[in-house]
Scaffold this active site. Sequence first.
Site, short mmCIF file in Angstrom:
data_model
loop_
_atom_site.label_atom_id
_atom_site.label_comp_id
_atom_site.label_asym_id
_atom_site.label_seq_id
_atom_site.Cartn_x
_atom_site.Cartn_y
_atom_site.Cartn_z
CB CYS A 1 -1.01 -0.04 1.15
SG CYS A 1 -2.48 0.91 0.73
CG HIS B 1 -3.86 -3.48 2.89
ND1 HIS B 1 -2.89 -3.06 3.77
CD2 HIS B 1 -4.44 -2.36 2.42
CE1 HIS B 1 -2.89 -1.74 3.84
NE2 HIS B 1 -3.83 -1.29 3.01
CD GLU C 1 -1.63 -6.24 4.96
OE1 GLU C 1 -1.27 -6.50 3.80
OE2 GLU C 1 -1.93 -5.08 5.34
N1 GLN Z 1 -2.00 6.73 2.68
C1 GLN Z 1 -2.09 5.99 1.48
C2 GLN Z 1 -3.43 6.17 0.78
O1 GLN Z 1 -4.37 6.59 1.38
C3 GLN Z 1 -1.82 4.51 1.73
C4 GLN Z 1 -2.79 3.87 2.64
C5 GLN Z 1 -2.30 2.57 3.21
O2 GLN Z 1 -1.10 2.30 3.22
N2 GLN Z 1 -3.19 1.76 3.72
O3 GLN Z 1 -3.56 5.88 -0.39
#
Ligand code: GLN
Length: 536
Positions: free
Chosen positions: A384, A510, A512
């Site tokens: 992410c 994600h 995970e």
């Molecule tokens: N802050 C980033 C976004 O909003 C990544 C978010 C995250 O890592 N879950 O796109």
Amino acid sequence: MGKNKYVFVTGGVTSSLGKGIIAASLAKLLQARGYRVTIQKFDPYINIDPGTLNPYEHGECFVTEDGAETDLDLGHYERFLNVNTSQANNVTTGRIYQTVINNERRGDYLGKTVQVIPHITDEIKRRMRLLGESEEYDIVITEIGGTVGDIESLPFIEAIRQMKMDVGEDDAVVIHLTLIPYLAAAGELKTKPTQHSVRFLLESGVQPDILVCRTEQPLGNDIRRKVSLFCNVKQNAVIESIDVPTIYEVPMMMYKERLDKVVLSKLKLSGKNEPELEDWKNFLFKLQHPQSEIKIALVGKYTELPDAYKSINEAMIHAGVSNECKVNFRYINSELITSENVASKLSGFAGVLVAPGFGPRGIEGKLEAIKYCREMKIPFFGICLGMQCAVIEFARNVLGYKDANSIEMEPKTKHPVISLMETQKNLANMGGTMRLGAYECKIEKGSHAAKAYGKTAISERHRHRYELNSKYEKEIETKGLKITGRNPQSGLAEIVELENHPWFVAVQFHPELKSTVLNPHPLFVKFVKAALEYSK
Ligand code: GLN
């Protein structure tokens, strides 16, 4: 099976006793006996969901397939049971009140005074029954967050009291988790806090059927007898929950303590089959008998509270077991990484994972870590924000756009390589406005990702606002950072991989969140494998 059976799990004395793990372990045992089980978590705080909570305060926010931002205990449920949860599995006081207030505004209560009892408790009970009534499950386990005695838990305890009456004694069982502290100076286990917390439940009209006693020392018959006597619980229903090195031992420990048997007999279920736990035991055996050992770094900014990266931590354990390797997974605070110390900070690590996150703090350290992995050909896994940072790093140091950034960090940057989609630009609220939940992804044949998954059509969960800016795709790809995964509908970049690097994979989603004991996540498994090879 006809009627639904309900198990309620409450906690006393202190928080952090591992209610979620006990609930998940019981669910595992019941599932292993052939029952269809689900778990839900009711949280007494007022937030509508944990999405807006600081990870320092509440640990990670777990995202379900249907895009609900939920309590991290749902992660344990999924990892243990290998079954997906959903929005319905996590309810907060905020959500309960929101529903009741909306009903009131619509005039549903026909001029009645709206009160905690019955309106709030009715709504709690309705939610408690929701999953049971779906007929997908035989047994619904409901965990109540917080500690009995907290003001905000009261309506939930009252709802349990009523539920026991509504569904009948044989269809509801209450498990209370408490602490039996060991006083080293006195050389004794102390039962008084347990007695007090059970008394509190009794005052609220709830007699627990089973006590699960968290302890550092074995309980012994005298203590069990005493707890049984003072708390009005049968002696075989006083269950010892002693500290163990890994949460994955807890189901086996609860099996030895016969927690599942006691629950089944209270619920008047025969439970003839012994639980089928071969896979679980295999996993545990491999976890306890690794063939090799490596160190992997997690670079992130919420490093003081391990719960902030719960699912990543667990996915790493699953992947380690799958490689029969003990992964020493160390957290490194990205705020402390600089171009001068990055080599020493990352020395000895066979792989580096750059974590998800929000906001500009700690970004520069993440970029240094990624640059180092890119140049030194150390296996790298970005998740992410970690993926977004990989793109920023590449744009700055390979494309030469020194001011490249995400507009989350620098709204005025000349090179917004990570940006918002046009449709998102007018959002005012922070809660529930992200790309959340499962989205499809189409993977490039021959890529690391395709090799890991063994297929090219996948679906993964998301929780982010910003995206790789399509204007820069061409340049990035020409210089060697390939987009190997895309959303088939929107074309948004989901996976990037570096050419001519042993394993440099970064994903916008994600992974995970989908790793379980029975299905370790393929990207984590291959990342650990790459790290193992690097270490040789
Ligand atoms: N802050 C980033 C976004 O909003 C990544 C978010 C995250 O890592 N879950 O796109």
